[in-house]
Write a protein that holds these residues in place. Sequence first.
Motif, PDB file in Angstrom:
ATOM      1  N   THR B  72       0.737  -1.342  -0.094  1.00  0.00           N
ATOM      2  CA  THR B  72       0.096  -0.021  -0.048  1.00  0.00           C
ATOM      3  C   THR B  72       0.722   1.284   0.109  1.00  0.00           C
ATOM      4  O   THR B  72       1.991   1.289   1.006  1.00  0.00           O
ATOM      5  N   TRP B  73       0.783   2.138  -0.892  1.00  0.00           N
ATOM      6  CA  TRP B  73       1.450   3.333  -1.407  1.00  0.00           C
ATOM      7  C   TRP B  73       0.748   4.687  -0.881  1.00  0.00           C
ATOM      8  O   TRP B  73      -0.464   4.557  -1.336  1.00  0.00           O
ATOM      9  N   LEU B  74       1.052   5.714  -0.361  1.00  0.00           N
ATOM     10  CA  LEU B  74       0.702   6.578  -0.366  1.00  0.00           C
ATOM     11  C   LEU B  74       1.232   7.522  -1.823  1.00  0.00           C
ATOM     12  O   LEU B  74       2.205   7.468  -2.227  1.00  0.00           O
ATOM     13  N   ASP B  75       0.026   7.950  -2.432  1.00  0.00           N
ATOM     14  CA  ASP B  75       0.250   8.582  -3.481  1.00  0.00           C
ATOM     15  C   ASP B  75      -0.313  10.124  -3.590  1.00  0.00           C
ATOM     16  O   ASP B  75      -1.081  10.227  -2.640  1.00  0.00           O
ATOM     17  N   VAL B  76       0.637  10.836  -4.033  1.00  0.00           N
ATOM     18  CA  VAL B  76       0.222  12.309  -3.986  1.00  0.00           C
ATOM     19  C   VAL B  76      -0.325  12.883  -5.322  1.00  0.00           C
ATOM     20  O   VAL B  76       0.380  12.847  -6.088  1.00  0.00           O
ATOM     21  N   ALA B  77      -1.547  13.091  -5.353  1.00  0.00           N
ATOM     22  CA  ALA B  77      -2.430  13.236  -6.483  1.00  0.00           C
ATOM     23  C   ALA B  77      -2.932  14.622  -6.422  1.00  0.00           C
ATOM     24  O   ALA B  77      -3.251  15.184  -7.648  1.00  0.00           O
ATOM     25  N   ASP B  78      -3.027  15.325  -5.457  1.00  0.00           N
ATOM     26  CA  ASP B  78      -3.840  16.463  -5.300  1.00  0.00           C
ATOM     27  C   ASP B  78      -2.742  17.729  -5.916  1.00  0.00           C
ATOM     28  O   ASP B  78      -1.522  17.689  -5.590  1.00  0.00           O
ATOM     29  N   GLU B  79      -3.371  18.760  -6.324  1.00  0.00           N
ATOM     30  CA  GLU B  79      -2.845  20.015  -6.672  1.00  0.00           C
ATOM     31  C   GLU B  79      -2.612  20.774  -5.137  1.00  0.00           C
ATOM     32  O   GLU B  79      -3.493  20.736  -4.297  1.00  0.00           O
ATOM     33  N   THR B  80      -1.442  21.655  -5.056  1.00  0.00           N
ATOM     34  CA  THR B  80      -1.247  22.242  -3.700  1.00  0.00           C
ATOM     35  C   THR B  80      -2.008  23.656  -3.998  1.00  0.00           C
ATOM     36  O   THR B  80      -2.129  24.436  -2.878  1.00  0.00           O
ATOM     37  N   THR B  81      -2.334  23.933  -5.159  1.00  0.00           N
ATOM     38  CA  THR B  81      -3.171  25.315  -5.340  1.00  0.00           C
ATOM     39  C   THR B  81      -4.172  25.129  -6.423  1.00  0.00           C
ATOM     40  O   THR B  81      -4.262  24.393  -7.158  1.00  0.00           O
ATOM     41  N   PHE B  82      -5.289  25.462  -5.836  1.00  0.00           N
ATOM     42  CA  PHE B  82      -6.727  25.060  -6.334  1.00  0.00           C
ATOM     43  C   PHE B  82      -7.765  26.205  -6.136  1.00  0.00           C
ATOM     44  O   PHE B  82      -7.507  26.842  -5.175  1.00  0.00           O
ATOM     45  N   GLU B  83      -8.695  26.157  -6.718  1.00  0.00           N
ATOM     46  CA  GLU B  83      -9.835  27.233  -6.641  1.00  0.00           C
ATOM     47  C   GLU B  83     -10.938  26.653  -5.981  1.00  0.00           C
ATOM     48  O   GLU B  83     -11.464  25.436  -6.457  1.00  0.00           O
ATOM     49  N   ASN B  84     -11.472  26.865  -4.883  1.00  0.00           N
ATOM     50  CA  ASN B  84     -12.667  26.226  -4.159  1.00  0.00           C
ATOM     51  C   ASN B  84     -14.105  26.547  -4.946  1.00  0.00           C
ATOM     52  O   ASN B  84     -13.838  27.608  -5.732  1.00  0.00           O
ATOM     53  N   ALA B  85     -15.252  26.087  -4.206  1.00  0.00           N
ATOM     54  CA  ALA B  85     -16.378  26.146  -4.995  1.00  0.00           C
ATOM     55  C   ALA B  85     -16.834  27.738  -4.772  1.00  0.00           C
ATOM     56  O   ALA B  85     -17.742  28.274  -5.613  1.00  0.00           O
ATOM     57  N   LEU B  86     -16.280  28.363  -3.644  1.00  0.00           N
ATOM     58  CA  LEU B  86     -16.819  29.666  -3.508  1.00  0.00           C
ATOM     59  C   LEU B  86     -15.957  30.643  -4.071  1.00  0.00           C
ATOM     60  O   LEU B  86     -15.788  31.772  -3.764  1.00  0.00           O
ATOM     61  N   GLY B  87     -14.911  30.359  -5.082  1.00  0.00           N
ATOM     62  CA  GLY B  87     -14.098  31.315  -5.667  1.00  0.00           C
ATOM     63  C   GLY B  87     -12.562  31.571  -4.942  1.00  0.00           C
ATOM     64  O   GLY B  87     -12.095  32.530  -5.516  1.00  0.00           O
ATOM     65  N   PHE B  88     -12.453  30.940  -3.979  1.00  0.00           N
ATOM     66  CA  PHE B  88     -11.038  31.346  -3.268  1.00  0.00           C
ATOM     67  C   PHE B  88     -10.173  30.508  -3.873  1.00  0.00           C
ATOM     68  O   PHE B  88     -10.272  29.164  -4.087  1.00  0.00           O
ATOM     69  N   GLU B  89      -9.010  31.074  -4.127  1.00  0.00           N
ATOM     70  CA  GLU B  89      -7.831  30.295  -4.560  1.00  0.00           C
ATOM     71  C   GLU B  89      -6.953  30.108  -3.319  1.00  0.00           C
ATOM     72  O   GLU B  89      -6.381  30.817  -2.576  1.00  0.00           O
ATOM     73  N   VAL B  90      -6.981  28.757  -3.109  1.00  0.00           N
ATOM     74  CA  VAL B  90      -6.112  28.337  -2.006  1.00  0.00           C
ATOM     75  C   VAL B  90      -4.885  27.721  -2.352  1.00  0.00           C
ATOM     76  O   VAL B  90      -4.777  26.768  -3.283  1.00  0.00           O
ATOM     77  N   THR B  91      -3.865  28.038  -1.497  1.00  0.00           N
ATOM     78  CA  THR B  91      -2.530  27.575  -1.648  1.00  0.00           C
ATOM     79  C   THR B  91      -1.993  26.849  -0.236  1.00  0.00           C
ATOM     80  O   THR B  91      -2.312  27.407   0.847  1.00  0.00           O
ATOM     81  N   LEU B  92      -1.941  25.402  -0.265  1.00  0.00           N
ATOM     82  CA  LEU B  92      -1.649  24.773   0.886  1.00  0.00           C
ATOM     83  C   LEU B  92       0.011  24.707   1.330  1.00  0.00           C
ATOM     84  O   LEU B  92       0.725  24.711   0.096  1.00  0.00           O
ATOM     85  N   SER B  93       0.187  24.924   2.473  1.00  0.00           N
ATOM     86  CA  SER B  93       1.530  24.777   2.907  1.00  0.00           C
ATOM     87  C   SER B  93       1.704  23.378   3.813  1.00  0.00           C
ATOM     88  O   SER B  93       2.877  23.089   3.922  1.00  0.00           O
ATOM     89  N   LYS B  94       0.461  23.058   4.186  1.00  0.00           N
ATOM     90  CA  LYS B  94       0.719  21.814   5.068  1.00  0.00           C
ATOM     91  C   LYS B  94      -0.550  20.813   5.060  1.00  0.00           C
ATOM     92  O   LYS B  94      -1.615  21.376   4.828  1.00  0.00           O
ATOM     93  N   ALA B  95      -0.464  19.670   4.954  1.00  0.00           N
ATOM     94  CA  ALA B  95      -1.781  18.776   4.869  1.00  0.00           C
ATOM     95  C   ALA B  95      -1.247  17.481   5.542  1.00  0.00           C
ATOM     96  O   ALA B  95      -0.512  16.490   4.714  1.00  0.00           O
TER      97      ALA B  95
END
Lengths: 288, 287
Positions: B72-95
């Motif tokens: 079982t592997w952790l795969d990293v599939a998501d973007e660190t920057t994305f726009e949410n449904a309410l129009g915010f551009e979100v940039t992650l620094s930790k997850a």
Amino acid sequence: MNLRQTNACHLRPPVRWGLTCLALLPACAAEEGDVRFETWGEAYIEDEIPEEEFEDGWSVKYDKFLVVLGPIRVEDGGDLGGELSDSTLYDLTDPGPHEVGQLTGLEAGQWANVSYEIPRADEATRRHETAARDDLTLMQDNGYAVFVSGTASNGDREMAFSWGFDVASRYEDCVDTRDGQETRGIVISDGGSVTHQLTIHGDHLFYDDLSASDAVLRVDALAEADADEDGEVTLAELDDVSLSELSSDMGSYGVGAFDVDTLGDFVRAATTSLGHFDGEGHCSAKVQ
Amino acid sequence: MAECRVGWTRLAAAGSTARVMTPCPPRLGCSRRLLLSGCGALGLQAAQWGAMAALSGCAGDPGTGRRVMLETWLDVADETTFENALGFEVTLSKAELGVEHLYFVTGDSVGGTLSQALFIREAHAHPGHYSAGDTLGEMNEPSVLDLLGDPRLLSTTEGITGEARSCVIRFGHLADAELAVRVEGEAVRDEQRVRFVATARLDELLNSASDLPEVPGVVVNGGHITTDGRLLFSALPSVWLAQVDFEQLSVEQRAAAEFIPNSQPRNAFVRGVLKAVGYIATFEETT
């Protein structure tokens, strides 16, 4: 309904393997029976869903419960026994049960895979006598699979609703749970005729959870969605309510594995759990 | 009270009304005739899985029920920057996500997306009818997943061939014993700029059907397990944060805004973490 039925004698493994077809025909012909299908909305749709069934003091009375019932298939492991292929519109507020159709000459034994559809109405959809001509036009023009209208009441408060759903669903591998035991599909006896029911549960539109076993019936959150305060809650108003805005005392509104964020989509998703088999029997439902 | 007998392990779950059935727990693979289906919480006891080897030699379909080794592997599939449904551009620094257990099971996913296409993969005709079915593979080492880090091997365990249709995620603790998930980043919309810290405790992440901290019904892509292989697992913070209205955060000048319990941001975040579509599971053969 149109009957498109295969010759069970040609399809089922015990016969298929033998054959030397002519030699087995007499035995095959002797072991056949019929199945008749009916549909019913039960008292919840015909009369009302009483206050004691709700967690928050409401009751619901439908004045229309239009549903399109489509192809019914009787199979066993990929072997098709028969199909009622038409789609027909019913208004289940009319007292039932209502005749749907019959398959004759099915090979005796268990047919484990029974499925039916609640498809969107189209030009080929027929009208059962319970539904009005205008109802059929409404469903065809909008491609609805289900349309409900009625009133929810709670003391002096009333919420009118008139919701059309264009979510088509298919109910597969239906299980008969009558008599306290689970039987997959149907069992045909030699020379006999059995009746099975496509039962529609009108209370499911008001469950407060799409996956929890302890879901309860509620209206409060739906009634609060009446943004223009005209006494009628529309699907558009429900679409404007995010589930994350609901307080916990209004219900869990858990969505399980559904990707649902608003009350509107919550109710749309709930339409995929309306179909049952022989009362409380369940099926695997898929949206088409 | 509905009861479920799974091998020698009896699970009990409270029923509610006559119309509502309780979900069935994952069962061990290759054991349909031995393990009677019934009703209970999704929880498995360790003894069940420990018995897998003993049961894995069952006769039946030659394509199922053989033992294989599964990584079982952790795969990293998501973007660190994305726009949410309410129009915010979100940039992650930790997850970070705490996971105690992953079960790869034969049960069909329940639910799906109703967004644009009104498409639902599968449902059942009553709430609570999700049946996890048989367990074909698992990740059984509690792990803290760094979702912005590199892919990494989580565990290597014995599994069983068959069709893994869905995955059950059982949440675990982060280093902070109360938290199961922590996401940090910045959200920007027009002139608004908010640094945030989103967290959820384990007891906030209870599945409404099982009352356990888990998400059942995650679709497994390519889940026909015929040989040794890799089960790739990834989580999507973009789904967790999709409905968060960052405007409702109380913004301090210097500190990152936290998601206060019972606020829209917290409720939306917790709902997002509990969504099955917030996770991706895929099987890949290694040979």
